[in-house]
Design a protein around this motif. Structure first.
Motif, short mmCIF file in Angstrom:
data_model
loop_
_atom_site.label_atom_id
_atom_site.label_comp_id
_atom_site.label_asym_id
_atom_site.label_seq_id
_atom_site.Cartn_x
_atom_site.Cartn_y
_atom_site.Cartn_z
N GLY A 170 49.07 22.06 44.54
CA GLY A 170 49.10 23.43 44.03
C GLY A 170 47.75 24.12 44.14
N ALA A 171 46.69 23.35 43.99
CA ALA A 171 45.35 23.92 44.08
C ALA A 171 44.97 24.26 45.52
N GLY A 172 45.79 23.81 46.45
CA GLY A 172 45.51 24.12 47.86
C GLY A 172 44.54 23.18 48.50
N SER A 173 44.35 22.01 47.89
CA SER A 173 43.54 20.99 48.56
C SER A 173 44.30 20.47 49.77
N GLN A 174 43.58 20.24 50.87
CA GLN A 174 44.26 19.70 52.04
C GLN A 174 44.58 18.23 51.88
N GLY A 175 43.93 17.59 50.91
CA GLY A 175 44.17 16.15 50.80
C GLY A 175 43.71 15.58 49.47
N VAL A 176 43.86 14.28 49.38
CA VAL A 176 43.53 13.59 48.13
C VAL A 176 43.01 12.20 48.47
N GLN A 177 42.07 11.72 47.67
CA GLN A 177 41.82 10.28 47.73
C GLN A 177 42.51 9.69 46.51
N ASN A 178 43.48 8.85 46.76
CA ASN A 178 44.13 8.14 45.65
C ASN A 178 44.35 6.70 46.08
N GLY A 179 45.11 5.97 45.29
CA GLY A 179 45.18 4.54 45.51
C GLY A 179 44.31 3.90 44.44
N SER A 180 44.33 4.57 43.28
CA SER A 180 43.66 4.12 42.05
C SER A 180 42.13 4.23 42.10
N ILE A 181 41.54 4.19 43.28
CA ILE A 181 40.09 4.41 43.43
C ILE A 181 39.32 3.52 42.44
N SER A 182 38.48 4.09 41.61
CA SER A 182 37.59 3.25 40.80
C SER A 182 38.32 2.52 39.67
N CYS A 183 39.57 2.90 39.39
CA CYS A 183 40.32 2.22 38.31
C CYS A 183 41.17 1.07 38.83
N ILE A 184 41.04 0.72 40.09
CA ILE A 184 41.99 -0.19 40.75
C ILE A 184 42.24 -1.49 39.98
N ALA A 185 41.22 -1.99 39.30
CA ALA A 185 41.41 -3.27 38.59
C ALA A 185 42.42 -3.13 37.45
N LEU A 186 42.60 -1.91 36.97
CA LEU A 186 43.55 -1.71 35.86
C LEU A 186 45.01 -1.88 36.32
N PRO A 187 45.49 -1.12 37.33
CA PRO A 187 46.85 -1.42 37.81
C PRO A 187 46.99 -2.85 38.32
N GLU A 188 45.92 -3.40 38.91
CA GLU A 188 46.04 -4.77 39.43
C GLU A 188 46.10 -5.81 38.32
N SER A 189 45.79 -5.42 37.11
CA SER A 189 45.94 -6.37 36.00
C SER A 189 47.39 -6.44 35.53
#
Lengths: 133, 745
Positions: free
Chosen positions: B290-309
């Motif tokens: 909605g903000a009109g960003s062409q893209g995103v970095q996701n895949g949990s990024i710096s929080c990755i250890a949390l979903p992986e727990s």
């Protein structure tokens, strides 16, 4: 409809924010001290063309962003930073936000940005995101 | 302490350094499908949204309002919401449904609807989906380049090497915020030395980031973080409107932007509102769009250890990548922050993005050692470069990198360090010495660099930021100091800024400064024979790892001149004595001279004969021409032997003790691990063969077990065997040999 990429297909029509045509921006011109930072900034018309390209390729939100960006090309750096800061939560009250919108529209013809800020003001008021006191 | 020694060992393994936790939805510790996640719904009246995902309009928070006003395509929404989630899931996995068909409908899906689609999909189906929905045809990769000393020469050298290795974007960040302008400068000069057209950014606070971009020091920004609950968003000191404005501000200066989201951030900030991580991420992605960003970095990024727990965490991270691609966003797919202690686990996780391909498989591959990574340590880093290149070569998958030679790396590193040295001198920044340039050229990490006085650098950085000087001054500095090629590259970055082609979705530049984006390089995958395929020059480059050897090189050291005292006498006859027949392979002591273990054939023969003689046995030598197979050679020896005992010996050193009454592929003793065989072993083989021939019993020869031998030597084994097979003469009968040598007893 502009042919993408513009650098390849419309280079002769491209000009910088300063108005200088792209083809004049050469290594020799830089060496001669003829080029400034404004000669390497994008022009509002170019962003509008890119907005058309985005729209035509199925990216309408990006197109809207580029149209807002086109309106901001004439806004000086410091002012741009100040507006951004004003839009952060609890920085401004309702009327300050409306005044900001009016100012942008009046000074820079920034109609899309003005509407966007008015919309933000309304939501901020409902959701307690305005400056307290 | 465990009673079981095995459980005790398992407890020490890297995987058990991780934290694993049971789901707790009330705290947001659940990756998907929280019992508190809403069911998908959308009610409209007169073109206006009355209710979304179970929440009436009057209860909408700021995020809901933004999504409804800017992200959802309300014309498509009724049709999109009516289509069952499983139908979407099936279309995503179906190669016959093109990306555009799905993208059109997804534009009308609410966050809960998006999550419901994912609920129907296995990881394999999601990977098929990502291969198709990724918006750019060709995958690419982003690097992180930082160092804890914030040394400009090392930053420039590492950025140059990263660019040479194929990274399309290079991101840096800082330990001390004030050093940002000079770090951004070093990365800019370095990348444009290594490979023209690499985009760069410096991850700092939003306002500072914008100022760096305005100076032309960076060409993209991805620090624009969004969150899935209103309270987290506010805690992040932004609203969707301020973030969207910032995006426009960047674009107004010709700077590419990408937002940042990712599962787990809301739970980490204690504001998950009992919702699952994936549901909150779906909200984030609609805010990004909605903000009109062409893209995103996701895949949990710096929080990755949390979903992986949590159970299903790695699957949920793939789901969020896929959702972003479905929404038409460029995806920088995570894999950046340290996610696991276990190299098995981190590599397995990577495969979910590596195999289908993403716009950026990593949103920051650490192109530096962990200790120098100011983002908090990379999941893959400089020490994994060769592993990564081999993975590409193994699977014929374009992971965005290419193998480079040491001399190429040293050349660009030195040039980049010299260029930043020259720019510092021209701009009056604190001098970079020759010693620093030399150190940066060969350095692996900050530890290899001389200490640098940080205070003058910080003062200079302040002046640079606040002064008039910008990237035009940098271009002139490079022109004045003989680096006109780097100057031209940075100038072209400026011209590209004027053209702004790289503001379109998923844009990168190739080495000729041709933009490649979802507009002119749109993903057209619809199954085998379509989409991006690795081939041609790219495949040649990926294959050419410097470690790969020429096959001929494996054989050469094992050739030799014929043993002069080994003479052929004519066709061999069956013997009558209690002898051992030593049957040699067709190349033994002729075309070839050394075993795979490097033993001279002459010495091997002496050892065997010494062993036979040592037991009082008689030996006779024959050469087998019609086969190079060890069992066949040994069997011929046994059948020609008066005692019925023969030894078969291949040129590579593999030996067998055979007996004529056995089946050809059976044997008395087999010594397949030729690399481990010593002259002492061969003598012992001779002794045992003699004992069998004389009717005595024998203890089988003890052979060292080397589990790695086959792994190390299988190529050489195959090639040495092939060389021996070249000497096979099918029509030539076994030949009697004379060997002019007697063991000293």
């Amino acid at each position: 409809m502009s042919q993408y990429p513009l650098r390849e297909h419309a280079a002769e029509k491209l000009r910088a924010h300063s108005g200088r045509p792209l083809h004049e921006i050469s290594a020799e011109a830089v060496a001669a001290g003829e080029i400034s930072g404004a000669d390497l900034r994008t022009h509002a018309d170019t962003l509008r063309q890119q907005a058309d390209i985005a729209q035509a390729n199925g990216f309408p939100q990006l197109a809207n962003n580029l149209l807002r960006a086109a309106e901001l090309t004439d806004v000086p750096n410091d002012e741009l930073l100040r507006i951004y800061d004003t839009l952060r939560p609890e920085r401004a009250n309702y009327s300050e936000l409306l005044r900001l919108a009016d100012y942008l529209e009046a000074s820079y013809g920034a109609r899309e940005n003005a509407e966007f800020i008015r919309e933000a003001a309304a939501v901020y008021r409902e959701r307690n995101l305005l400056r307290r006191a | 302490m465990h009673r079981s020694k095995r459980f005790d060992l398992l407890a020490q393994r890297d995987i058990n350094k991780e934290t694993f936790v049971e789901p707790w939805p009330e705290a947001g510790l659940i990756v998907a499908d929280s019992p508190y996640d809403p069911a998908p719904s959308l009610t409209m009246r007169d073109g206006l949204v009355q209710e979304m995902d179970g929440r009436p309009h009057e209860d909408f928070d700021a995020l809901d309002r933004f999504i409804v006003s800017h992200a959802l395509d309300l014309d498509i929404a009724p049709e999109a919401m009516a289509l069952p989630a499983q139908d979407y899931a099936r279309m995503l996995a179906d190669i016959n449904v093109p990306r555009a068909t799905i993208a059109r409908l997804v534009a009308g899906c609410t966050p809960a609807k998006l999550c419901e689609i994912m609920r129907h999909m296995s990881v394999l189906e999601m990977m098929m989906g990502l291969a198709k929905m990724r918006i750019r045809r060709r995958p690419a990769n982003q690097a992180h380049v930082t160092n804890w000393r914030e040394h400009p020469a090392l930053l420039a050298a590492d950025a140059a090497e990263a660019a040479l290795r194929g990274f399309a974007e290079v991101e840096t960040t800082v330990r001390v915020a004030r050093s940002a302008p000079l770090c951004a400068l070093a990365i800019l000069v370095g990348t444009q030395t290594g490979r023209p057209g690499v985009l760069t950014q410096c991850s700092v606070e939003e306002s500072l980031g914008l100022r760096l971009a305005m100076k032309g020091l960076t060409s993209y920004a991805e620090t624009l973080s969004v969150y899935g609950t209103e309270q987290t968003f506010t805690d992040g000191d932004d609203s969707p409107w301020s973030k969207a404005f910032l995006a426009s501000a960047y674009a107004s200066r010709g700077v590419k932007i990408r937002f940042t989201s990712g599962t787990g951030s809301e739970a980490l900030m204690g504001r998950a509102e009992q919702k699952s991580m994936l549901y909150l991420e779906a909200r984030c992605l609609l805010l990004v769009k909605g903000a009109g960003s062409q893209g995103v970095q996701n895949g949990s990024i710096s929080c990755i250890a949390l979903p992986e727990s949590l159970p299903g965490g790695v699957r949920a991270v793939l789901a969020e990548n896929l959702l972003a691609a479905m929404l038409g966003l460029e995806v920088a797919a995570g894999n950046d922050a340290l996610a696991s202690h276990s190299s098995i686990r981190k590599t397995a996780k990577l495969m979910l993005q590596f195999i289908p391909g993403a716009d950026f498989i990593f949103s920051g591959y650490s192109a530096i050692p962990k200790r120098d990574n100011l983002f908090g340590g990379g999941n893959f880093d400089a020490e994994d470069f060769d592993d990564y290149n081999v993975l590409q070569r193994d699977m014929q998958i374009d992971g965005g990198l290419r193998p480079i030679r040491e001399d190429e790396a040293l050349a660009v590193r030195k040039k980049a360090a010299r260029a930043i040295q020259a720019v510092y001198a021209e701009l009056g920044l604190p001098a970079i010495s020759e010693v620093e340039v030399e150190a940066a050229t060969v350095a692996h990490s900050s530890d290899d660099m001389p200490a640098r006085d940080i205070l003058p650098d910080l003062a200079a950085a302040d002046n640079f930021l606040n002064g008039e000087s910008d990237f035009v001054a940098v271009i002139r500095a490079l022109q004045n100091t003989g680096f006109s090629d780097i100057a031209d590259n940075i100038l072209e970055m400026g011209r590209q800024r004027i053209a702004s082609d790289y503001l379109q979705p998923s844009a990168i530049f190739d080495a000729d400064f041709r933009v490649r984006s979802a507009i002119n390089d749109a993903n057209d995958y619809t199954g085998p024979g379509s989409g991006y395929r690795v081939g041609g020059q790219r495949w040649n480059d990926m294959q050419a790892i410097p470690q790969a050897q020429s096959p001929a090189g494996f054989v050469q050291p094992h050739l030799g001149s014929p043993i002069s005292r080994l003479v052929e006498l004519g066709a061999a006859a069956k013997g009558t004595q209690q002898e051992v027949v030593l049957a040699l392979g067709p190349a033994f002591g002729r075309a070839m001279g050394f075993t795979i273990g490097g033993l001279a054939h002459d010495e091997v023969l002496k050892a065997l004969l010494t062993g036979i003689a040592g037991e009082g046995g008689l030996a006779r030598l024959v050469r087998v021409y019609h086969s190079s197979d060890c069992a066949a050679i040994g069997y011929v020896g046994a059948r020609l032997s008066g005692s019925g005992i023969g030894i078969g010996l291949q040129s590579r050193g593999t030996a067998v003790i055979h007996q004529r009454d056995l089946a050809p592929l059976n044997n008395l003793e087999l010594f397949p691990q030729s690399p481990s065989l010593s002259l002492e072993t061969y003598e012992q083989i001779g002794r045992n063969a003699a004992r069998y021939a004389l009717g005595r019993s024998a203890q089988p020869v003890a052979v060292k077990i080397d589990n790695g031998a086959r792994l190390r030597l299988i190529v050489k084994t195959a090639l040495l065997h092939r060389r021996e097979t070249d000497e096979v003469r099918p029509e030539t009968p076994p030949q009697e040999l004379r060997y002019d040598w007697e063991p000293a007893l």
